[in-house]
Design a protein around this motif. Sequence first.
Motif, PDB file in Angstrom:
ATOM      1  N   ALA A 172       0.833  -1.212   0.000  1.00 56.78           N
ATOM      2  CA  ALA A 172       0.000   0.000   0.000  1.00 56.78           C
ATOM      3  C   ALA A 172       0.862   1.254   0.000  1.00 56.78           C
ATOM      4  O   ALA A 172       0.556   2.238  -0.691  1.00 56.78           O
ATOM      5  CB  ALA A 172      -0.931  -0.016   1.212  1.00 56.78           C
ATOM      6  N   GLN A 173       1.967   1.207   0.766  1.00 56.52           N
ATOM      7  CA  GLN A 173       2.884   2.355   0.762  1.00 56.52           C
ATOM      8  C   GLN A 173       3.478   2.573  -0.624  1.00 56.52           C
ATOM      9  O   GLN A 173       3.588   3.705  -1.099  1.00 56.52           O
ATOM     10  CB  GLN A 173       4.002   2.131   1.771  1.00 56.52           C
ATOM     11  N   GLN A 174       3.867   1.495  -1.263  1.00 57.86           N
ATOM     12  CA  GLN A 174       4.482   1.602  -2.592  1.00 57.86           C
ATOM     13  C   GLN A 174       3.479   2.140  -3.619  1.00 57.86           C
ATOM     14  O   GLN A 174       3.834   2.965  -4.466  1.00 57.86           O
ATOM     15  CB  GLN A 174       5.013   0.240  -3.027  1.00 57.86           C
ATOM     16  N   LEU A 175       2.252   1.662  -3.537  1.00 63.03           N
ATOM     17  CA  LEU A 175       1.250   2.103  -4.520  1.00 63.03           C
ATOM     18  C   LEU A 175       0.852   3.557  -4.293  1.00 63.03           C
ATOM     19  O   LEU A 175       0.556   4.290  -5.246  1.00 63.03           O
ATOM     20  CB  LEU A 175       0.023   1.192  -4.469  1.00 63.03           C
ATOM     21  N   ARG A 176       0.837   3.968  -3.048  1.00 62.76           N
ATOM     22  CA  ARG A 176       0.502   5.371  -2.782  1.00 62.76           C
ATOM     23  C   ARG A 176       1.504   6.300  -3.469  1.00 62.76           C
ATOM     24  O   ARG A 176       1.168   7.400  -3.899  1.00 62.76           O
ATOM     25  CB  ARG A 176       0.466   5.630  -1.276  1.00 62.76           C
ATOM     26  N   ALA A 177       2.747   5.862  -3.577  1.00 65.20           N
ATOM     27  CA  ALA A 177       3.777   6.683  -4.211  1.00 65.20           C
ATOM     28  C   ALA A 177       3.488   6.943  -5.684  1.00 65.20           C
ATOM     29  O   ALA A 177       4.026   7.894  -6.265  1.00 65.20           O
ATOM     30  CB  ALA A 177       5.142   6.013  -4.058  1.00 65.20           C
ATOM     31  N   VAL A 178       2.651   6.116  -6.314  1.00 70.54           N
ATOM     32  CA  VAL A 178       2.282   6.357  -7.717  1.00 70.54           C
ATOM     33  C   VAL A 178       0.828   6.815  -7.818  1.00 70.54           C
ATOM     34  O   VAL A 178       0.246   6.821  -8.899  1.00 70.54           O
ATOM     35  CB  VAL A 178       2.508   5.108  -8.597  1.00 70.54           C
ATOM     36  N   GLY A 179       0.227   7.159  -6.658  1.00 71.86           N
ATOM     37  CA  GLY A 179      -1.110   7.748  -6.690  1.00 71.86           C
ATOM     38  C   GLY A 179      -2.250   6.761  -6.580  1.00 71.86           C
ATOM     39  O   GLY A 179      -3.377   7.069  -6.972  1.00 71.86           O
ATOM     40  N   VAL A 180      -1.973   5.577  -6.013  1.00 74.96           N
ATOM     41  CA  VAL A 180      -3.020   4.566  -5.849  1.00 74.96           C
ATOM     42  C   VAL A 180      -3.270   4.359  -4.359  1.00 74.96           C
ATOM     43  O   VAL A 180      -2.323   4.160  -3.593  1.00 74.96           O
ATOM     44  CB  VAL A 180      -2.606   3.224  -6.497  1.00 74.96           C
ATOM     45  N   ASP A 181      -4.528   4.386  -3.956  1.00 69.40           N
ATOM     46  CA  ASP A 181      -4.902   4.200  -2.550  1.00 69.40           C
ATOM     47  C   ASP A 181      -5.365   2.763  -2.353  1.00 69.40           C
ATOM     48  O   ASP A 181      -6.499   2.412  -2.684  1.00 69.40           O
ATOM     49  CB  ASP A 181      -6.029   5.179  -2.182  1.00 69.40           C
ATOM     50  N   LEU A 182      -4.461   1.918  -1.824  1.00 69.76           N
ATOM     51  CA  LEU A 182      -4.787   0.512  -1.555  1.00 69.76           C
ATOM     52  C   LEU A 182      -5.209   0.387  -0.108  1.00 69.76           C
ATOM     53  O   LEU A 182      -4.444   0.720   0.805  1.00 69.76           O
ATOM     54  CB  LEU A 182      -3.599  -0.398  -1.836  1.00 69.76           C
ATOM     55  N   ARG A 183      -6.402  -0.104   0.112  1.00 66.82           N
ATOM     56  CA  ARG A 183      -6.941  -0.265   1.464  1.00 66.82           C
ATOM     57  C   ARG A 183      -7.061  -1.747   1.800  1.00 66.82           C
ATOM     58  O   ARG A 183      -7.510  -2.536   0.983  1.00 66.82           O
ATOM     59  CB  ARG A 183      -8.304   0.422   1.555  1.00 66.82           C
ATOM     60  N   LEU A 184      -6.662  -2.080   3.045  1.00 66.24           N
ATOM     61  CA  LEU A 184      -6.653  -3.482   3.468  1.00 66.24           C
ATOM     62  C   LEU A 184      -7.944  -3.840   4.195  1.00 66.24           C
ATOM     63  O   LEU A 184      -8.426  -3.067   5.037  1.00 66.24           O
ATOM     64  CB  LEU A 184      -5.464  -3.744   4.394  1.00 66.24           C
ATOM     65  N   ARG A 185      -8.462  -5.008   3.899  1.00 68.60           N
ATOM     66  CA  ARG A 185      -9.687  -5.515   4.529  1.00 68.60           C
ATOM     67  C   ARG A 185      -9.409  -6.944   4.997  1.00 68.60           C
ATOM     68  O   ARG A 185      -9.465  -7.886   4.210  1.00 68.60           O
ATOM     69  CB  ARG A 185     -10.835  -5.480   3.518  1.00 68.60           C
ATOM     70  N   GLN A 186      -9.091  -7.085   6.279  1.00 70.12           N
ATOM     71  CA  GLN A 186      -8.775  -8.412   6.824  1.00 70.12           C
ATOM     72  C   GLN A 186     -10.061  -9.136   7.204  1.00 70.12           C
ATOM     73  O   GLN A 186     -10.923  -8.584   7.901  1.00 70.12           O
ATOM     74  CB  GLN A 186      -7.872  -8.293   8.041  1.00 70.12           C
ATOM     75  N   LEU A 187     -10.180 -10.373   6.753  1.00 69.87           N
ATOM     76  CA  LEU A 187     -11.370 -11.183   7.003  1.00 69.87           C
ATOM     77  C   LEU A 187     -10.981 -12.505   7.643  1.00 69.87           C
ATOM     78  O   LEU A 187      -9.827 -12.944   7.545  1.00 69.87           O
ATOM     79  CB  LEU A 187     -12.110 -11.456   5.689  1.00 69.87           C
ATOM     80  N   THR A 188     -11.945 -13.132   8.281  1.00 65.43           N
ATOM     81  CA  THR A 188     -11.748 -14.518   8.686  1.00 65.43           C
ATOM     82  C   THR A 188     -11.896 -15.401   7.453  1.00 65.43           C
ATOM     83  O   THR A 188     -12.380 -14.949   6.398  1.00 65.43           O
ATOM     84  CB  THR A 188     -12.786 -14.941   9.724  1.00 65.43           C
ATOM     85  N   ALA A 189     -11.497 -16.659   7.589  1.00 71.75           N
ATOM     86  CA  ALA A 189     -11.607 -17.571   6.453  1.00 71.75           C
ATOM     87  C   ALA A 189     -13.062 -17.692   6.004  1.00 71.75           C
ATOM     88  O   ALA A 189     -13.355 -17.708   4.794  1.00 71.75           O
ATOM     89  CB  ALA A 189     -11.043 -18.936   6.833  1.00 71.75           C
ATOM     90  N   ALA A 190     -13.982 -17.757   6.965  1.00 67.88           N
ATOM     91  CA  ALA A 190     -15.398 -17.870   6.612  1.00 67.88           C
ATOM     92  C   ALA A 190     -15.888 -16.606   5.916  1.00 67.88           C
ATOM     93  O   ALA A 190     -16.648 -16.675   4.932  1.00 67.88           O
ATOM     94  CB  ALA A 190     -16.224 -18.139   7.871  1.00 67.88           C
ATOM     95  N   GLU A 191     -15.447 -15.460   6.418  1.00 68.99           N
ATOM     96  CA  GLU A 191     -15.864 -14.197   5.786  1.00 68.99           C
ATOM     97  C   GLU A 191     -15.294 -14.066   4.383  1.00 68.99           C
ATOM     98  O   GLU A 191     -15.966 -13.559   3.477  1.00 68.99           O
ATOM     99  CB  GLU A 191     -15.393 -13.022   6.649  1.00 68.99           C
ATOM    100  N   GLN A 192     -14.077 -14.540   4.188  1.00 67.73           N
ATOM    101  CA  GLN A 192     -13.499 -14.449   2.853  1.00 67.73           C
ATOM    102  C   GLN A 192     -14.238 -15.366   1.880  1.00 67.73           C
ATOM    103  O   GLN A 192     -14.429 -15.020   0.712  1.00 67.73           O
ATOM    104  CB  GLN A 192     -12.006 -14.787   2.873  1.00 67.73           C
ATOM    105  N   THR A 193     -14.644 -16.525   2.361  1.00 69.41           N
ATOM    106  CA  THR A 193     -15.434 -17.415   1.499  1.00 69.41           C
ATOM    107  C   THR A 193     -16.736 -16.751   1.096  1.00 69.41           C
ATOM    108  O   THR A 193     -17.162 -16.826  -0.074  1.00 69.41           O
ATOM    109  CB  THR A 193     -15.724 -18.733   2.243  1.00 69.41           C
TER     110      THR A 193
END
Length: 559
Positions: A425-446
Motif C-alpha cells: 500500500a505504501q508503494q502504490l501510494r507513491a504512484v497515486g493509488v490508494d490501496l486499502r486493506l480488509r482483513q477477514l476470517t476464512a469464513a468471511e473471505q469465502t
Amino acid sequence: MVPNPPRRTSPHRTSPQRTISRRSHAAPAAVATALAAALALTGCSGPESASGAAPAEPTPGGTLRFALGAAPAGVDPQQVGSNVSIYVARQLADSLTDQDPETGEIQPWLAESWEVSDDLTRFTFHLRDGVTFSDGSALDADDVRASFDAISGDLGAAAPLAASYLAGYQETEVPDPGTATVVFDEPNAQFLQATSTVSLAILAEETAEVDPAERLQGDVIGSGPFVLESYTQDQGAVVTRREGYDWAPEAAEHQGDAYLERIEFSVVPESGVRAGGLASDQFDAVGDVLPQDVPQVEGSGGEVLTRANPGVPFVLQPNLTRAPLDDVEVRRALLVAIDRQELVDTVLSDAFAPATGILASTTPGYADLSDRLAFDPEEAGRILDDAGWTEGPDGIRVKDGEPLEIEVTFTPVFTGSGPVLELVAQQLRAVGVDLRLRQLTAAEQTTAQDSGDYDFYYYNVTRADADILRTQFSTAQRNLSLREPDDVVDPLLDEQLGEADPATRDAVVAEAQEALLDEGLAIPLFELSQSIGVRGDVHGVTFDASSRLLFHDAWIEQE
C-alpha cells in the motif's frame, strides 16, 4: 469403447524445474521500517531434509513432538488442503505415484507402472503387490475405483481440490485386482501428476462409504507408514508407526517401517512459544518459524529447513466487474508499481523470493517473466497518465471525479501477509493509488468470494503442476476475476491440458503465463516458503514435491 494403444510406460518424466534451497547460515535481512519491526527476518534457508553432524546410521524408536502453528481442519487426506492438516494426513495414506521434488519426475509408488493413451483420456495403473491397509486388508484396484468414484461423486463438494483433478472423470475400469484404468471424457494431461498428490491418495473401499464429516475426524483407512491413534479438533493428533510397511516410494531414503515410533502433533499458535519450546526441549520440531525466532532455534543447536512452494505465488487477483480494476491499464500499471525485492528484504527474508511470474519458480512449466515485473514507478505513472488518471490534491489519482481507490481482502493464513500488504500500500501510494486493506476470517473471505464482494483477492495456492493456472484463472474454473470467456487465455489453458508432449505443453503454458500478464489478471508479489525448525538431534524430515512434510525417513538420535 476401444482402448487406445499404450503411449508410454513408467516412469514418465515431466519438465525438470526443481530447485530446493540448501541451508545456509543466517544472513541478516534488511530491516527498514517500523512496519516490518514485528517481522524483521533474519535469513533462513535449508535443505530438503534435516542435516547436521548426523550419526552414520539412523536409530529407530522415539517420539517426535511437533508443534503446529495452526489447527488441522481434519485428517482425511482427500479433503484437507492446509499445510498443517496435510502434515498429519499425508502420514496416513499413499498415492498411486510420487513426484521427485528435485526433478519433477513422476515415479512409481502404489502403482509400479502405468500406460497413458495417446489422447490422454485413459490412464492404466498396474498396482504393486503386497500393499495392505492399516486394517490388514489388501489394497487392490477396487479401492482405486472407490476412491475416485467418491471424489467425483458426493465427496466432491467437501473435497474441491481433489474433485478438480478428476474433472471429466467417467469411470475407473477394473479388469483385474491389480489393474485400474481411469477414463476421462476429455484429454487430461495433468492427471498423472495429480495421482502423486495427497488429495488423490488411495483409501480403503469402505472409507468411501463414510460420511465426509466423520472422515475428517479420523474415520479413514489408509496404507501409509503411520496410523492415526487420536485426533482432537483444535488440539492436535497422534500417529503411531505402522508395522510391516514396505512400499515407500523410490525417493525415500530407506524401505521398511518408519524409524519413529510415534509423532505427537500439538497446536501452538504463538510462534515465540513454539520456538521457545524447541529450545527448552518441549518440542522436537515446530512449524512456521518466523524470522525473529530463527536465532533462538539456531542458538539451541537446531536448524530451520525451508523449501519454496510450487504453484501460484501470493498474488492480488483483480475483480474485473468492479472499477477501477475493470480498467486494464490500471492493472498493467500495478504490475510495475510494486518493488517486490523490497517486500522480501524489508518484511520477509532471504528464505522467500520475489515473484517473477504467474507461477512460482519451483513449478514445472514456470516461465521467468521478471523483466515484465521489474519495479518501474515512472512507467507505472506514465501508464496511468495515458489512461486519464491524473494526480488529485491529496496525491491520489482521479479520473472522471473518482479516486483511484482499491480494496484488498485477505486472511492472515500466512503471518507475514498483513505487513506485506501494508508495504504494498505504501508503494502504490507513491504512484497515486490508494490501496486499502480488509482483513477477514476464512469464513468471511469465502462469503466475499461467493458474492463477488472484493476488488483484489489476495491468496496463494500450492501445486507442482502448471495446470494450477487453469484451475485458478479459467472462466470455467475458479475465475476469481469474474471475467467473461475470451479467445486467448481460456483456449491456452485448455490447450495445455491436451498436450502429451512435455516440451510442447511447457510452451503452451509459457504462452498462457504471458497472456495472463498481458491482461493483468494477477499482480504477483512473492513466493511462499515452508519454514520448519528442528532440534539438532532430529534428522531425515523431508519435503515432498509440494513442499509438505514427510516423516517416513525421520529419526531422533537415541541415548
